[in-house]
Design a protein around this motif. Structure first.
Motif, PDB file in Angstrom:
ATOM      1  N   GLU A  55       0.824  -1.219   0.000  1.00 33.66           N
ATOM      2  CA  GLU A  55       0.000   0.000   0.000  1.00 33.66           C
ATOM      3  C   GLU A  55       0.850   1.258   0.000  1.00 33.66           C
ATOM      4  O   GLU A  55       0.516   2.238  -0.670  1.00 33.66           O
ATOM      5  N   VAL A  56       1.943   1.237   0.738  1.00 31.18           N
ATOM      6  CA  VAL A  56       2.832   2.403   0.764  1.00 31.18           C
ATOM      7  C   VAL A  56       3.437   2.620  -0.623  1.00 31.18           C
ATOM      8  O   VAL A  56       3.452   3.746  -1.141  1.00 31.18           O
ATOM      9  N   TYR A  57       3.882   1.553  -1.260  1.00 34.01           N
ATOM     10  CA  TYR A  57       4.474   1.700  -2.586  1.00 34.01           C
ATOM     11  C   TYR A  57       3.432   2.042  -3.649  1.00 34.01           C
ATOM     12  O   TYR A  57       3.719   2.800  -4.577  1.00 34.01           O
ATOM     13  N   ARG A  58       2.208   1.557  -3.515  1.00 33.45           N
ATOM     14  CA  ARG A  58       1.146   1.974  -4.443  1.00 33.45           C
ATOM     15  C   ARG A  58       0.883   3.468  -4.295  1.00 33.45           C
ATOM     16  O   ARG A  58       0.677   4.175  -5.288  1.00 33.45           O
ATOM     17  N   LEU A  64       3.800   9.536  -8.017  1.00 31.70           N
ATOM     18  CA  LEU A  64       4.713   9.651  -9.158  1.00 31.70           C
ATOM     19  C   LEU A  64       3.918   9.852 -10.454  1.00 31.70           C
ATOM     20  O   LEU A  64       4.227  10.739 -11.255  1.00 31.70           O
ATOM     21  N   GLU A  65       2.896   9.011 -10.654  1.00 28.42           N
ATOM     22  CA  GLU A  65       2.088   9.093 -11.870  1.00 28.42           C
ATOM     23  C   GLU A  65       1.344  10.420 -11.980  1.00 28.42           C
ATOM     24  O   GLU A  65       1.142  10.929 -13.080  1.00 28.42           O
ATOM     25  N   ASP A  66       0.970  10.996 -10.837  1.00 25.80           N
ATOM     26  CA  ASP A  66       0.276  12.283 -10.828  1.00 25.80           C
ATOM     27  C   ASP A  66       1.234  13.452 -11.015  1.00 25.80           C
ATOM     28  O   ASP A  66       0.804  14.603 -11.092  1.00 25.80           O
ATOM     29  N   GLY A  67       2.528  13.165 -11.057  1.00 30.63           N
ATOM     30  CA  GLY A  67       3.516  14.219 -11.264  1.00 30.63           C
ATOM     31  C   GLY A  67       3.830  15.022 -10.006  1.00 30.63           C
ATOM     32  O   GLY A  67       4.507  16.044 -10.078  1.00 30.63           O
ATOM     33  N   ILE A  68       3.356  14.554  -8.864  1.00 28.45           N
ATOM     34  CA  ILE A  68       3.606  15.263  -7.606  1.00 28.45           C
ATOM     35  C   ILE A  68       5.000  14.921  -7.080  1.00 28.45           C
ATOM     36  O   ILE A  68       5.689  15.773  -6.533  1.00 28.45           O
TER      37      ILE A  68
END
Length: 122
Positions: A55-58, A64-68
């Protein structure tokens, strides 16, 4: 931010909760994945909550995918070849906006929980 966080009207989702803590920790320059996981587990141990590795890595991958967040690999200290992923804030405005959304959810959840305690245990 790719995916907007929508309230379910009930309690906050675990992943949103974890993302909030991950962002805050990364802002404080704690940026290794396992370091973040260990910190979360230690912090929430007294409350009976142990965040799972997956869950932490998800949550990190969502950010990351959201660009944050951004991620880069560095050599682990004391190791000649082993690399570790290091996370940093890539978009401070998006991180701030996400945290603001979660804050609104947490405020709503707090009121809901207070009501449940009052209504059922007073």
């Amino acid at each position: 931010m790719g995916e907007k966080r929508e309230s379910t009207g009930f309690l906050i989702k675990q992943r949103a909760f974890l993302k909030l803590y991950l962002l805050t920790s990364i802002e404080k320059e704690r940026w290794y994945g396992m370091q973040l996981l260990d910190e979360l587990r230690e912090s929430f141990k007294p409350f009976g909550f142990e965040p799972q590795h997956s869950e932490v890595y998800r949550a990190l991958h969502d950010l990351l995918e959201d660009g944050i967040l951004s991620r880069r690999k560095i050599k682990e200290e004391g190791s000649k070849y082993k690399e570790v992923a290091v996370y940093s804030i890539a978009n401070k405005e998006e991180a701030k906006a996400y945290k603001k959304l979660v804050k609104a959810d947490l405020d709503r959840c707090e009121q809901l929980l207070r009501k449940a305690l009052k209504d059922n245990f007073s």
